[in-house]
Design a protein around this motif. Structure first.
Motif, PDB file in Angstrom:
ATOM      1  N   SER A 176      28.073 -23.606 -54.750  1.00  0.00           N
ATOM      2  CA  SER A 176      28.767 -23.983 -53.523  1.00  0.00           C
ATOM      3  C   SER A 176      29.165 -25.461 -53.615  1.00  0.00           C
ATOM      4  O   SER A 176      29.206 -26.035 -54.720  1.00  0.00           O
ATOM      5  CB  SER A 176      27.908 -23.712 -52.283  1.00  0.00           C
ATOM      6  N   SER A 177      29.475 -26.087 -52.487  1.00  0.00           N
ATOM      7  CA  SER A 177      29.936 -27.478 -52.503  1.00  0.00           C
ATOM      8  C   SER A 177      29.911 -28.020 -51.080  1.00  0.00           C
ATOM      9  O   SER A 177      29.778 -27.278 -50.110  1.00  0.00           O
ATOM     10  CB  SER A 177      31.353 -27.567 -53.070  1.00  0.00           C
ATOM     11  N   TYR A 178      30.025 -29.337 -50.981  1.00  0.00           N
ATOM     12  CA  TYR A 178      30.154 -30.003 -49.688  1.00  0.00           C
ATOM     13  C   TYR A 178      31.606 -30.432 -49.503  1.00  0.00           C
ATOM     14  O   TYR A 178      32.246 -30.915 -50.448  1.00  0.00           O
ATOM     15  CB  TYR A 178      29.251 -31.234 -49.614  1.00  0.00           C
ATOM     16  N   GLY A 179      32.115 -30.256 -48.282  1.00  0.00           N
ATOM     17  CA  GLY A 179      33.498 -30.625 -48.021  1.00  0.00           C
ATOM     18  C   GLY A 179      33.778 -30.734 -46.540  1.00  0.00           C
ATOM     19  O   GLY A 179      32.883 -30.561 -45.704  1.00  0.00           O
ATOM     20  N   PRO A 180      35.031 -31.028 -46.165  1.00  0.00           N
ATOM     21  CA  PRO A 180      35.401 -31.192 -44.749  1.00  0.00           C
ATOM     22  C   PRO A 180      35.193 -29.898 -43.976  1.00  0.00           C
ATOM     23  O   PRO A 180      35.280 -28.805 -44.521  1.00  0.00           O
ATOM     24  CB  PRO A 180      36.894 -31.551 -44.805  1.00  0.00           C
ATOM     25  N   GLU A 181      34.924 -30.044 -42.677  1.00  0.00           N
ATOM     26  CA  GLU A 181      34.803 -28.883 -41.803  1.00  0.00           C
ATOM     27  C   GLU A 181      35.450 -29.195 -40.466  1.00  0.00           C
ATOM     28  O   GLU A 181      35.693 -30.364 -40.136  1.00  0.00           O
ATOM     29  CB  GLU A 181      33.343 -28.496 -41.603  1.00  0.00           C
TER      30      GLU A 181
END
Length: 240
Positions: A176-181
């Motif tokens: 998975s990954s971290y990103g804008p929400e």
């Protein structure tokens, strides 16, 4: 809402950022109006300020009063520390982003924000589960509680951090990954992607960092409530 201008290649850690920014440009994310961003900024400012001051006060009282330095209160301090870290290292960035209507510190800052907020939030939840289980073991045990036993509590605190790191580090290494929400002023786990890699992580995170801690909390306090009810019923019978 204006989205960040990413001039470099949409590859590696920037792929999620570019993908979500593209979704926003094509209307796949619901943008907030300027008034909405302003209200969000005000709420974040109030929450961040009160959260920081309240947790700081708790830590000061714990350090200044020896009577409060009990093993069980160490777990409460652990929760206060993790909550205050969110107010220091996370909330200011989302507050600043909301005042401008866009994320301000780029893809790297977005990944950092998503990671630390997920980490500290998980630490708080796991610490609550450890606290409830410790209360359950103490109240239901047959031996007298040892108020000077710090070893078990420190093991619980270390466990809460190690367990949380175990489940929040994988997005930094490709699971998975971290990103804008949302409207693009906060960052978190990539909830948008529907590929197997991302879905498998979200399912595991949901089970091991929400369902299981929640079950432990409900089970522990549920057992304690049942025990208290039985004791109350027994005392009522004796007093009749």
């Amino acid at each position: 809402m204006t989205v960040p201008n990413i001039s470099h290649s949409c590859s590696g850690v920037n792929s999620v950022w570019c993908s979500n920014s593209s979704n926003q440009r094509h209307g796949q994310e619901q943008n907030l109006s300027p008034t909405g961003h302003l209200i969000t900024a005000i709420c974040l400012g109030i929450i961040g300020t009160l959260g920081f001051l309240n947790n700081l006060l708790v830590l000061i009282l714990f350090c200044r009063n020896k009577v409060l330095r009990s093993p069980i209160n160490l777990l409460l301090m652990n929760i206060s520390v993790s909550d205050m870290m969110v107010c220091i290292m996370g909330t200011p960035f989302s507050f600043a982003a909301s005042t401008q209507g866009r994320w301000l510190i780029g893809p790297g800052g977005c990944i950092w924000y998503g990671f630390i907020n997920t980490l500290f939030g998980t630490v708080s939840l796991i610490s609550l589960a450890v606290l409830s289980y410790e209360r359950y073991c103490t109240m239901m045990g047959t031996t007298e509680a040892d108020a000077t036993n710090y070893r078990k509590i420190w093991m619980g605190i270390i466990l809460s951090w190690m367990y949380s790191l175990f489940w929040t580090l994988p997005p930094l290494f490709g699971w998975s990954s971290y990103g804008p929400e949302g409207p693009g002023t906060t960052c978190s786990i990539n909830w948008h992607s529907r590929d197997a890699n991302n879905i498998s992580y979200i399912i595991c995170l949901f089970i091991f960092c929400l369902v299981i801690p929640f079950f432990i909390i409900v089970y522990s306090y549920g057992k304690l409530l049942c025990a208290i009810k039985q004791v109350s019923t027994f005392l009522n019978i004796l007093l009749m």
